[in-house]
Write a protein that holds these residues in place. Structure first.
Motif, PDB file in Angstrom:
ATOM      1  N   SER A 104       0.777  -1.424  -0.094  1.00 37.40           N
ATOM      2  CA  SER A 104      -0.083  -0.207   0.163  1.00 37.40           C
ATOM      3  C   SER A 104       0.999   1.454   0.134  1.00 37.40           C
ATOM      4  O   SER A 104       0.335   2.413  -0.640  1.00 37.40           O
ATOM      5  N   ASP A 105       2.089   1.225   0.306  1.00 37.51           N
ATOM      6  CA  ASP A 105       2.804   2.352   0.508  1.00 37.51           C
ATOM      7  C   ASP A 105       3.671   2.502  -0.894  1.00 37.51           C
ATOM      8  O   ASP A 105       4.931   1.973  -0.482  1.00 37.51           O
ATOM      9  N   LYS A 107       5.467   4.766  -1.946  1.00 36.27           N
ATOM     10  CA  LYS A 107       6.739   5.651  -1.715  1.00 36.27           C
ATOM     11  C   LYS A 107       7.922   4.589  -1.020  1.00 36.27           C
ATOM     12  O   LYS A 107       9.029   4.711  -1.146  1.00 36.27           O
ATOM     13  N   LYS A 108       7.275   3.693  -0.009  1.00 41.11           N
ATOM     14  CA  LYS A 108       8.332   2.708   0.565  1.00 41.11           C
ATOM     15  C   LYS A 108       9.025   1.762  -0.591  1.00 41.11           C
ATOM     16  O   LYS A 108      10.206   1.849  -0.437  1.00 41.11           O
TER      17      LYS A 108
END
Length: 188
Positions: A104-105, A107-108
């Motif tokens: 879901s992230d 940017k991670k």
């Protein structure tokens, strides 16, 4: 680019980079083994006796040992192979994390790609293009889509993929290259 496309692209980039580092590791391991073999064989007393049988001067054996041992020490191919092995492992671990995580992230995963890439040596671009094609083959089953997205790598670039970076060359899709050839043929 929507969320699903980004995750797919990040997985693809991680797979492409892992394939690239497998190829580099295998290349350096092969060089390392070859040079170790040459140093041992050429440095052995048996080589001197064999050289006299086939009428090779001892000087050539001594030069062979000197060149192989110097290359082995100066370029440290074993260390380079381990560097690519570590990078390969990091990319495969990232792919595994993406499979387990809900991803879901965005940017991670982007940050993770950049973090791993920061440890990479200068890329060999022809090999990277070939790794892209291999990742495409591994992830796509539709032959029409594969043909549309494959990168053309000239034969000479394939031949020297581990030796020359080809930084000035722009790699294009095979489909773009063939359409460019057809346009040129019509003009002439």
């Amino acid at each position: 680019m929507d969320h699903a496309q980004f995750i797919t692209a990040a997985k693809f980039d991680a797979l492409r980079n892992a394939i690239y580092h497998v190829a580099r590791r295998q290349y350096y391991d092969g060089l390392n083994r070859l040079l170790n073999f040459l140093v041992i064989i050429l440095g052995a007393g048996v080589a001197g006796k064999a050289a006299s049988l086939i009428e090779v001067r001892d000087l050539w054996l001594e030069i062979g040992v000197l060149v192989a041992a110097t290359a082995q020490l100066a370029f440290d191919f074993g260390y380079r192979a381990r560097t690519h092995e570590i990078l390969q492992k990091k990319y495969y671990e990232m792919i595994a994390e993406m499979e387990v995580d809900d991803a879901s992230d965005l940017k991670k995963w982007n940050a993770k790609l950049y973090t791993i890439a920061s440890d990479e040596p200068m890329p060999m671009r022809a090999l990277d293009a070939l790794a892209y094609n291999a990742a495409l083959d591994a992830t796509m089953s539709d032959p029409v889509l594969k043909a549309e997205h494959r990168i053309y790598v000239p034969f000479i670039h394939r031949l020297f993929k581990h030796l020359i970076a080809f930084n000035g060359h722009e790699y294009v899709l095979e489909s773009e290259r063939s359409s460019l050839w057809r346009r040129r043929a019509k003009e002439n």
